[in-house]
Design a protein around this motif. Structure first.
Motif, PDB file in Angstrom:
ATOM      1  N   VAL A   1      50.214 -63.127  34.899  1.00 33.10           N
ATOM      2  CA  VAL A   1      49.311 -63.761  34.807  1.00 33.10           C
ATOM      3  C   VAL A   1      48.708 -64.029  35.280  1.00 33.10           C
ATOM      4  O   VAL A   1      48.297 -64.089  36.806  1.00 33.10           O
ATOM      5  N   LEU A   2      47.236 -64.080  34.616  1.00 34.85           N
ATOM      6  CA  LEU A   2      45.258 -64.244  35.471  1.00 34.85           C
ATOM      7  C   LEU A   2      45.417 -65.874  35.340  1.00 34.85           C
ATOM      8  O   LEU A   2      45.511 -65.815  34.875  1.00 34.85           O
ATOM      9  N   ALA A   3      44.008 -66.520  36.648  1.00 35.56           N
ATOM     10  CA  ALA A   3      43.516 -67.525  36.943  1.00 35.56           C
ATOM     11  C   ALA A   3      41.906 -67.046  36.181  1.00 35.56           C
ATOM     12  O   ALA A   3      41.147 -65.934  36.777  1.00 35.56           O
ATOM     13  N   HIS A   4      41.855 -68.438  35.226  1.00 40.31           N
ATOM     14  CA  HIS A   4      40.495 -68.253  35.256  1.00 40.31           C
ATOM     15  C   HIS A   4      39.913 -69.823  36.226  1.00 40.31           C
ATOM     16  O   HIS A   4      40.276 -70.484  36.021  1.00 40.31           O
ATOM     17  N   ARG A   5      38.434 -68.818  36.812  1.00 39.41           N
ATOM     18  CA  ARG A   5      38.595 -70.815  37.940  1.00 39.41           C
ATOM     19  C   ARG A   5      37.105 -71.017  37.246  1.00 39.41           C
ATOM     20  O   ARG A   5      36.716 -72.244  36.842  1.00 39.41           O
ATOM     21  N   ASN A   6      35.557 -69.967  36.821  1.00 40.45           N
ATOM     22  CA  ASN A   6      34.315 -70.910  36.705  1.00 40.45           C
ATOM     23  C   ASN A   6      33.907 -69.725  35.758  1.00 40.45           C
ATOM     24  O   ASN A   6      34.047 -68.373  35.595  1.00 40.45           O
ATOM     25  N   GLY A   7      32.992 -70.138  35.433  1.00 41.08           N
ATOM     26  CA  GLY A   7      32.149 -69.133  34.819  1.00 41.08           C
ATOM     27  C   GLY A   7      31.713 -68.312  35.409  1.00 41.08           C
ATOM     28  O   GLY A   7      31.181 -66.461  34.836  1.00 41.08           O
TER      29      GLY A   7
ATOM     30  N   VAL B   1      46.458 -68.336  26.292  1.00 33.83           N
ATOM     31  CA  VAL B   1      45.567 -68.966  27.466  1.00 33.83           C
ATOM     32  C   VAL B   1      46.583 -70.303  27.118  1.00 33.83           C
ATOM     33  O   VAL B   1      46.471 -71.312  26.703  1.00 33.83           O
ATOM     34  N   VAL B   2      46.760 -70.514  28.800  1.00 34.25           N
ATOM     35  CA  VAL B   2      47.158 -71.768  29.179  1.00 34.25           C
ATOM     36  C   VAL B   2      46.123 -73.009  29.766  1.00 34.25           C
ATOM     37  O   VAL B   2      45.420 -72.558  30.921  1.00 34.25           O
ATOM     38  N   GLY B   3      46.554 -74.368  29.064  1.00 35.64           N
ATOM     39  CA  GLY B   3      44.752 -74.723  29.855  1.00 35.64           C
ATOM     40  C   GLY B   3      45.413 -75.858  30.806  1.00 35.64           C
ATOM     41  O   GLY B   3      46.395 -76.012  32.065  1.00 35.64           O
ATOM     42  N   ARG B   4      44.267 -76.249  31.713  1.00 34.68           N
ATOM     43  CA  ARG B   4      44.136 -76.878  33.039  1.00 34.68           C
ATOM     44  C   ARG B   4      45.553 -77.967  33.125  1.00 34.68           C
ATOM     45  O   ARG B   4      46.170 -78.347  34.392  1.00 34.68           O
TER      46      ARG B   4
ATOM     47  N   PRO C   1      51.473 -78.651  33.065  1.00 33.83           N
ATOM     48  CA  PRO C   1      52.055 -78.380  34.394  1.00 33.83           C
ATOM     49  C   PRO C   1      52.647 -77.707  34.270  1.00 33.83           C
ATOM     50  O   PRO C   1      52.926 -76.881  33.547  1.00 33.83           O
ATOM     51  N   PHE C   2      53.067 -76.836  36.025  1.00 30.72           N
ATOM     52  CA  PHE C   2      54.064 -75.801  36.373  1.00 30.72           C
ATOM     53  C   PHE C   2      55.125 -75.560  35.750  1.00 30.72           C
ATOM     54  O   PHE C   2      54.862 -74.270  35.517  1.00 30.72           O
ATOM     55  N   SER C   3      55.395 -76.500  35.690  1.00 34.37           N
ATOM     56  CA  SER C   3      57.394 -76.445  35.159  1.00 34.37           C
ATOM     57  C   SER C   3      56.780 -76.059  33.401  1.00 34.37           C
ATOM     58  O   SER C   3      57.710 -75.108  33.132  1.00 34.37           O
ATOM     59  N   ARG C   4      56.339 -76.681  32.453  1.00 30.64           N
ATOM     60  CA  ARG C   4      56.573 -76.077  31.340  1.00 30.64           C
ATOM     61  C   ARG C   4      55.054 -74.821  31.116  1.00 30.64           C
ATOM     62  O   ARG C   4      55.905 -74.066  30.193  1.00 30.64           O
ATOM     63  N   LEU C   5      55.105 -74.524  32.452  1.00 30.79           N
ATOM     64  CA  LEU C   5      53.910 -72.745  32.486  1.00 30.79           C
ATOM     65  C   LEU C   5      54.979 -71.740  32.265  1.00 30.79           C
ATOM     66  O   LEU C   5      54.914 -71.176  31.423  1.00 30.79           O
ATOM     67  N   GLU C   6      55.993 -72.399  33.105  1.00 32.41           N
ATOM     68  CA  GLU C   6      57.518 -71.032  33.416  1.00 32.41           C
ATOM     69  C   GLU C   6      57.511 -71.029  31.827  1.00 32.41           C
ATOM     70  O   GLU C   6      58.521 -70.482  31.415  1.00 32.41           O
ATOM     71  N   SER C   7      57.704 -72.305  30.539  1.00 28.71           N
ATOM     72  CA  SER C   7      58.597 -72.173  29.217  1.00 28.71           C
ATOM     73  C   SER C   7      58.045 -71.153  28.730  1.00 28.71           C
ATOM     74  O   SER C   7      58.152 -70.464  28.414  1.00 28.71           O
ATOM     75  N   LEU C   8      56.625 -71.930  28.953  1.00 25.75           N
ATOM     76  CA  LEU C   8      55.453 -71.112  27.960  1.00 25.75           C
ATOM     77  C   LEU C   8      55.482 -69.119  27.925  1.00 25.75           C
ATOM     78  O   LEU C   8      55.903 -68.382  26.956  1.00 25.75           O
TER      79      LEU C   8
ATOM     80  N   ALA D   1      53.420 -53.722  24.026  1.00 30.66           N
ATOM     81  CA  ALA D   1      54.471 -54.704  25.332  1.00 30.66           C
ATOM     82  C   ALA D   1      53.780 -55.634  26.254  1.00 30.66           C
ATOM     83  O   ALA D   1      54.903 -56.670  26.529  1.00 30.66           O
ATOM     84  N   LEU D   2      53.172 -55.036  26.896  1.00 32.41           N
ATOM     85  CA  LEU D   2      52.825 -55.850  27.829  1.00 32.41           C
ATOM     86  C   LEU D   2      52.208 -57.372  27.290  1.00 32.41           C
ATOM     87  O   LEU D   2      51.982 -57.659  26.894  1.00 32.41           O
ATOM     88  N   LYS D   3      52.810 -58.276  28.575  1.00 25.09           N
ATOM     89  CA  LYS D   3      52.161 -59.713  27.846  1.00 25.09           C
ATOM     90  C   LYS D   3      51.394 -60.223  29.597  1.00 25.09           C
ATOM     91  O   LYS D   3      51.700 -60.549  30.050  1.00 25.09           O
ATOM     92  N   ILE D   4      50.691 -60.368  28.459  1.00 24.41           N
ATOM     93  CA  ILE D   4      48.993 -61.257  29.524  1.00 24.41           C
ATOM     94  C   ILE D   4      49.279 -62.889  29.265  1.00 24.41           C
ATOM     95  O   ILE D   4      48.508 -62.761  28.520  1.00 24.41           O
ATOM     96  N   ALA D   5      49.027 -63.575  30.485  1.00 18.85           N
ATOM     97  CA  ALA D   5      48.835 -65.174  30.433  1.00 18.85           C
ATOM     98  C   ALA D   5      47.569 -65.388  30.993  1.00 18.85           C
ATOM     99  O   ALA D   5      47.532 -64.680  32.346  1.00 18.85           O
ATOM    100  N   VAL D   6      46.848 -65.977  30.522  1.00 17.93           N
ATOM    101  CA  VAL D   6      45.190 -66.690  31.417  1.00 17.93           C
ATOM    102  C   VAL D   6      44.760 -67.967  32.085  1.00 17.93           C
ATOM    103  O   VAL D   6      45.785 -68.516  30.675  1.00 17.93           O
ATOM    104  N   VAL D   7      45.479 -68.342  33.162  1.00 16.99           N
ATOM    105  CA  VAL D   7      45.716 -70.172  33.404  1.00 16.99           C
ATOM    106  C   VAL D   7      44.438 -70.662  33.880  1.00 16.99           C
ATOM    107  O   VAL D   7      43.409 -69.890  34.640  1.00 16.99           O
ATOM    108  N   GLU D   8      44.313 -71.708  33.171  1.00 15.64           N
ATOM    109  CA  GLU D   8      42.545 -72.019  33.729  1.00 15.64           C
ATOM    110  C   GLU D   8      43.581 -73.178  35.396  1.00 15.64           C
ATOM    111  O   GLU D   8      44.405 -73.876  35.159  1.00 15.64           O
ATOM    112  N   ARG D   9      42.837 -72.730  35.835  1.00 21.90           N
ATOM    113  CA  ARG D   9      42.802 -73.384  37.389  1.00 21.90           C
ATOM    114  C   ARG D   9      40.671 -73.543  37.697  1.00 21.90           C
ATOM    115  O   ARG D   9      41.207 -73.929  39.472  1.00 21.90           O
ATOM    116  N   GLY D  10      40.184 -74.275  37.206  1.00 15.05           N
ATOM    117  CA  GLY D  10      39.067 -74.723  37.611  1.00 15.05           C
ATOM    118  C   GLY D  10      38.472 -75.755  36.495  1.00 15.05           C
ATOM    119  O   GLY D  10      38.772 -76.472  35.546  1.00 15.05           O
TER     120      GLY D  10
END
Length: 617
Positions: free
Chosen positions: A327-333, A381-384, A387-394, A353-362
């Motif tokens: 899980v990686l974070a995107h902050r700005n351009g 790609v997870v929207g900004r 909620p964090f609990s929903r992130l776990e489910s995703l 087989a690796l799972k990669i998720a990008v989460v908006e944090r900015g």
């Protein structure tokens, strides 16, 4: 007297040796067949007959190879099992300790289990040295095993056995295979050769045709040949052929999974009420590696998550991962290129087989950048605002999935395709068509969605007023007009968002500008551009460039600070796009002027000195 006693003792020893030989042969024939260490594999594809030679092509020192070795050894129907590991002595000893061997007999393992190390001494040899004589490597390997004794009904598992054979010489390889097969049959020994990629690699200096011929020569001496290979990140058990008594099975392919115990198992089709939750694509599929920026100030984080300082630490920690979730974070351009590089590196290095998720944090990722992440290897790609609990489910929903999109070899190509060029605002018809077609061609790499809006102008509305009300702010959004229509090109816009985007572009309600609005996408854009170009060649449309100067690209930037901190690669990509835009515009103007003698010159708009009538008058 002495001669008679010597003859008597010689005869006795000869009889005893013959009796041992007969007992060994009888024991070999009466011994129960063993099984290859893959759970739920059909019996006709898993049987290990006494005195037979088998070959399995699998990457050495890989998790699947390790699981196959120890599961087969533990399930052996004999006390005499020898495992030869293609590793250094310290590594072999460490692996044995991990399995519970600490000097005393371990429960559940064969009583006479030998674990031997076969270091890769050939790696330090001179590459230009003469190849070993035929049979020399095979004799050397068997001589090393002889120190530990040969027993009837024994099982030998040899990792890295490709070192024992002469792959450059198919004829010598055939002799070696027949010799080893006869040796196993004579002594009643079952042997499994685990052949690595080097058995068919270019490192041996042989071409594919010769390598295929060599493999066929060795396969002819075996009672069964199978392969463990990856297809789109999924492990497969592929059977070339396998003999079980008088039966012969060929061409079977089964998907493999890892269970919670780390053993390989066949991923059989699930029946209703019989779902298996312990089946994993890789042993580390339950592992989750998260960047600190994703977690933020959350009060509770799952204890099994590995929370690391930054993106670089996450990439370094995932070296060798197969099925983990990252899980990686995107902050700005300003961090866009570094994030693209990290996602692409993880996908190419660790497989599908690796799972990669990008989460908006900015900042929120624009749609074209979201498609960029998915094209470079991200599964999600997870929207900004999620909620964090929903992130776990995703993240949980990604388990068992494989990344199946085509993967580009260079992330910079995809990044350049997702960046909008410097064009913004009004362009004449020729330049508009050239600009739009260039954007479509670049976006095809990522399948970027674009929208072309065709607005039919009311007869009473002056073109100058309609164009003045159109004020796009995003780079890449351009517009033009012909005799009766206004065209707006929305770069990287989804069709569902076109209404909202159009409302933001015009300073007055859209209903006041157009009596009819048509939204075009995909092939519809190309067809409309061709029709517009053809009409412009027949009767050039008015050029309003002198009234509507090109808008500076910096207006379209969401954040000037981010523009100042853009990386060198992004600035270089923008400069290339600007140069391409200039060439396209120049070509469009040249094409328009080349038709001068055949067509009247383009009409120039001049502002009226008296007010125009209102539409209602």
């Amino acid at each position: 007297m002495n001669d008679e006693s010597n003859r008597s003792s010689g005869a006795t020893s000869l009889i005893a040796a013959f009796a041992r030989f007969v007992r060994a042969r009888v024991a070999g024939r009466d011994a129960a067949p063993g099984r290859i260490g893959v759970d739920a594999l059909p019996d006709d594809l898993a049987v290990l007959a006494p005195g037979a030679l088998y070959a399995v092509h699998v990457a050495p020192r890989s998790p699947e190879c390790d699981a196959l070795i120890w599961a087969t050894a533990r399930a052996a129907n004999t006390r005499h099992v020898s495992v030869v590991l293609a590793r250094e002595r310290a590594e072999a000893a460490a692996r044995a300790r991990e399995l519970g061997f600490s000097g005393a007999a371990a429960q559940g393992w064969p009583r006479r289990l030998n674990v031997l190390a076969m270091p890769n001494e050939a790696a330090s040899a001179d590459a230009d040295s003469e190849p070993a004589l035929a049979l020399a490597r095979l004799y050397g390997g068997l001589r090393a095993l002889k120190r530990f004794g040969f027993r009837a009904n024994a099982l030998y598992i040899v990792e890295g056995a490709e070192r024992w054979f002469s792959w450059r010489d198919p004829a010598a390889l055939a002799r070696e295979g027949r010799l080893l097969s006869s040796w196993c049959e004579t002594r009643g020994i079952t042997m499994i050769l685990l052949l690595g990629d080097a058995a068919s690699d270019d490192d041996l200096g042989i071409d594919e045709t010769q390598a295929s011929a060599s493999r066929s020569e060795l396969n002819g001496a075996c009672a069964g040949v199978a392969r463990v290979r990856r297809s789109h990140g999924e492990l497969l058990w592929q059977v070339d052929f396998w003999r079980a008594g008088r039966a012969l099975a060929t061409g079977d392919v089964h998907a493999l999974r890892f269970n919670e115990a780390g053993r390989l198992s066949i991923a059989a089709p699930e029946r209703a009420g019989d779902a298996r939750r312990d089946a994993r694509l890789a042993p580390d599929e339950a592992r989750v590696v998260v960047s600190r920026a994703v977690v933020g100030d959350e009060a509770w984080v799952p204890r099994d998550w590995e929370v690391l300082a930054d993106r670089d630490a996450v990439v370094a920690a995932c070296d060798g991962a197969r099925g983990a979730t990252v899980v990686l974070a995107h902050r700005n351009g300003a961090q866009l290129e570094a994030l693209c590089a990290a996602v692409h590196t993880l996908r190419r290095r660790c497989g599908r087989a690796l799972k990669i998720a990008v989460v908006e944090r900015g900042e929120v990722l624009r749609h074209q950048y979201e498609l960029l992440m998915l094209s470079l290897g991200a599964n999600l790609v997870v929207g900004r605002d999620v909620p964090f609990s929903r992130l776990e489910s995703l993240l949980q929903s990604l388990q068992g999935q494989l990344y199946t999109r085509p993967l580009l070899s260079d992330y910079r190509t995809a990044l350049a395709a997702s960046l909008a060029d410097a064009a913004l605002g009004y362009q004449n018809v020729a330049a508009f068509c050239a600009q739009t077609q260039g954007a479509l061609a670049r976006g095809a790499v990522l399948r970027l969605p674009h929208v072309l809006v065709k607005l039919t102008l009311p007869p009473a509305l002056a073109h100058v007023d309609a164009l003045a009300w159109c004020r796009p702010r995003r780079a890449g959004d351009v517009f033009t007009a012909d005799a009766s229509h206004l065209y707006v090109f929305l770069f990287g816009c989804r069709l569902a968002d076109a209404d909202a985007a159009l409302a933001r572009i015009f300073t007055v309600p859209v209903e006041r500008v157009a009596k009819d609005v048509t939204y075009l996408s995909d092939d519809g854009i190309g067809a409309q551009l061709q029709a517009l170009e053809a009409e412009n060649r027949r009767a050039p449309s008015a050029d309003y460039s002198d009234l509507f100067a090109a808008t500076a690209p910096v207006i379209a930037m969401e954040d000037k600070a981010d523009a100042a901190t853009e990386s060198e690669s992004v600035r270089r990509s923008r400069a290339e796009l600007d140069a391409l835009d200039a060439v396209l515009n120049q070509e469009a103007r040249r094409n328009a002027t080349d038709e001068g003698p055949l067509h009247p010159p383009a009409r120039r708009a001049v502002r009226a000195h008296m007010p125009l009538a209102e539409p209602g008058n």
